[in-house]
Write a protein that holds these residues in place. Structure first.
Motif, PDB file in Angstrom:
ATOM      1  N   ILE A  21       1.803 -37.453   2.338  1.00 58.70           N
ATOM      2  CA  ILE A  21       2.785 -36.836   3.234  1.00 58.70           C
ATOM      3  C   ILE A  21       2.428 -35.372   3.473  1.00 58.70           C
ATOM      4  O   ILE A  21       2.392 -34.900   4.612  1.00 58.70           O
ATOM      5  CB  ILE A  21       4.219 -36.987   2.673  1.00 58.70           C
ATOM      6  CG1 ILE A  21       4.684 -38.446   2.806  1.00 58.70           C
ATOM      7  CG2 ILE A  21       5.191 -36.042   3.381  1.00 58.70           C
ATOM      8  CD1 ILE A  21       5.996 -38.759   2.116  1.00 58.70           C
ATOM      9  N   ARG A  22       2.126 -34.648   2.407  1.00 59.32           N
ATOM     10  CA  ARG A  22       1.793 -33.217   2.553  1.00 59.32           C
ATOM     11  C   ARG A  22       0.512 -33.043   3.374  1.00 59.32           C
ATOM     12  O   ARG A  22       0.439 -32.167   4.230  1.00 59.32           O
ATOM     13  CB  ARG A  22       1.666 -32.557   1.182  1.00 59.32           C
ATOM     14  CG  ARG A  22       3.006 -32.376   0.482  1.00 59.32           C
ATOM     15  CD  ARG A  22       2.915 -31.468  -0.739  1.00 59.32           C
ATOM     16  NE  ARG A  22       1.829 -31.777  -1.652  1.00 59.32           N
ATOM     17  CZ  ARG A  22       1.904 -32.632  -2.682  1.00 59.32           C
ATOM     18  NH1 ARG A  22       3.037 -33.259  -2.918  1.00 59.32           N
ATOM     19  NH2 ARG A  22       0.864 -32.833  -3.468  1.00 59.32           N
ATOM     20  N   LEU A  23      -0.496 -33.873   3.090  1.00 61.19           N
ATOM     21  CA  LEU A  23      -1.753 -33.751   3.829  1.00 61.19           C
ATOM     22  C   LEU A  23      -1.574 -34.087   5.310  1.00 61.19           C
ATOM     23  O   LEU A  23      -2.137 -33.419   6.178  1.00 61.19           O
ATOM     24  CB  LEU A  23      -2.828 -34.638   3.200  1.00 61.19           C
ATOM     25  CG  LEU A  23      -3.425 -34.100   1.895  1.00 61.19           C
ATOM     26  CD1 LEU A  23      -4.221 -35.184   1.182  1.00 61.19           C
ATOM     27  CD2 LEU A  23      -4.294 -32.877   2.161  1.00 61.19           C
ATOM     28  N   LEU A  24      -0.790 -35.126   5.615  1.00 57.34           N
ATOM     29  CA  LEU A  24      -0.570 -35.484   7.023  1.00 57.34           C
ATOM     30  C   LEU A  24       0.286 -34.449   7.750  1.00 57.34           C
ATOM     31  O   LEU A  24       0.204 -34.330   8.968  1.00 57.34           O
ATOM     32  CB  LEU A  24       0.071 -36.871   7.134  1.00 57.34           C
ATOM     33  CG  LEU A  24      -0.880 -38.046   6.966  1.00 57.34           C
ATOM     34  CD1 LEU A  24      -0.115 -39.354   6.856  1.00 57.34           C
ATOM     35  CD2 LEU A  24      -1.878 -38.106   8.115  1.00 57.34           C
ATOM     36  N   ASP A  25       1.098 -33.724   7.015  1.00 54.14           N
ATOM     37  CA  ASP A  25       1.827 -32.617   7.637  1.00 54.14           C
ATOM     38  C   ASP A  25       0.874 -31.494   8.031  1.00 54.14           C
ATOM     39  O   ASP A  25       1.180 -30.687   8.901  1.00 54.14           O
ATOM     40  CB  ASP A  25       2.902 -32.069   6.686  1.00 54.14           C
ATOM     41  CG  ASP A  25       4.149 -32.943   6.646  1.00 54.14           C
ATOM     42  OD1 ASP A  25       4.369 -33.734   7.588  1.00 54.14           O
ATOM     43  OD2 ASP A  25       4.909 -32.838   5.659  1.00 54.14           O
TER      44      ASP A  25
END
Length: 198
Positions: A21-25
Motif C-alpha cells: 500500500i505504501r509503495l503504491l501510494d
C-alpha cells in the motif's frame, strides 16, 4: 494462497500488504521490485512467496483490503423505508465510499492499470455481489426476482457498477464526475436495477 492461522505468518502477510500500500501510494506497480517490497516490509523473499505468487497478486490483495475497509461494517435492513429514504441512504453510503476512493485514487489507478487488472475487476465484482446481497436494502428484492436468476442479476449489477467506478477513477473528479453527482448516478442505478423505484 491460503491464509495461515500462525500469528507470525499473519503478521508477515499484514506487513507485506501494508508495504505494498505504501509503495503504491508512491510509485507505479511496474516500478516496484520484490527487493523493495521485502525491504520495506522487513521480511525475507521466501516469506513473500509463502503468501503471494507475484507482485500483482499482492497489489490486488492490498486493493481489496483497502476497499473492504470502506464499506460500513454493519448490515443495513432497508425494510420499511420509503423510496425517498432508501435513495437518501443509498446515496449517502455511495458518497462516503466514493470520497474514500477519490482520496486514494492514485493508489487505485496504479493497481487497475497494472498487471492483473482483470483479476482485480473480478475480485471487486465478487465483493460488491456479497455486499449488495447481504449488507444493503437491495438483497431481498434481488433474491425475490422472478424475471432473472438472482445470481445473474447481482452479477450484472455489480459488474456494471464496478466498470462505472473504475472508469470514474480515471477522471479529474470535476463536473458530472464530482463525488456527489456520481454518487447520485450510482444510487439511481442500484435502486432501478435492483427492481426498486428510481
Amino acid at each position: 494462497m491460503q491464509k495461515s492461522t500462525d500469528p507470525r505468518s499473519a503478521r508477515s502477510r499484514e506487513a507485506l500488504v501494508e508495504a505494498m500500500i505504501r509503495l503504491l501510494d508512491e510509485q507505479e506497480l511496474a516500478a516496484i521490485t520484490i527487493t523493495d517490497l521485502v525491504g520495506r516490509a522487513e521480511i525475507t523473499r521466501p516469506t513473500f512467496y509463502q503468501h503471494f505468487r507475484d507482485l500483482p497478486a499482492l497489489a490486488r490483495a492490498a486493493a481489496l483490503i483497502r476497499l473492504e475497509a470502506m464499506f460500513p461494517p454493519e448490515s443495513f435492513d432497508g425494510s420499511g423505508l420509503t423510496p425517498a429514504e432508501e435513495f437518501a441512504h443509498t446515496e449517502a453510503t455511495v458518497c462516503a465510499i466514493l470520497a474514500q476512493l477519490q482520496h486514494h485514487a492514485v493508489f487505485y489507478r496504479r493497481v487497475i492499470h497494472g498487471a492483473g487488472a482483470f483479476e482485480l475487476y473480478d475480485d471487486f465484482v465478487a465483493l460488491l455481489e456479497t455486499r449488495i446481497l447481504s449488507d444493503s436494502p437491495f438483497g431481498a428484492r434481488i433474491r425475490g426476482s422472478l424475471l432473472l436468476d438472482p445470481a445473474d442479476r447481482v452479477t450484472i449489477l455489480s459488474g456494471g457498477l464496478t466498470w462505472l467506478i473504475m472508469r470514474w477513477l480515471d477522471t479529474d473528479f470535476s463536473g458530472d464526475n464530482a463525488v456527489d453527482p456520481m454518487a447520485r448516478r450510482i444510487a439511481n442505478a442500484m435502486i432501478a436495477l435492483s427492481g426498486g423505484l428510481p
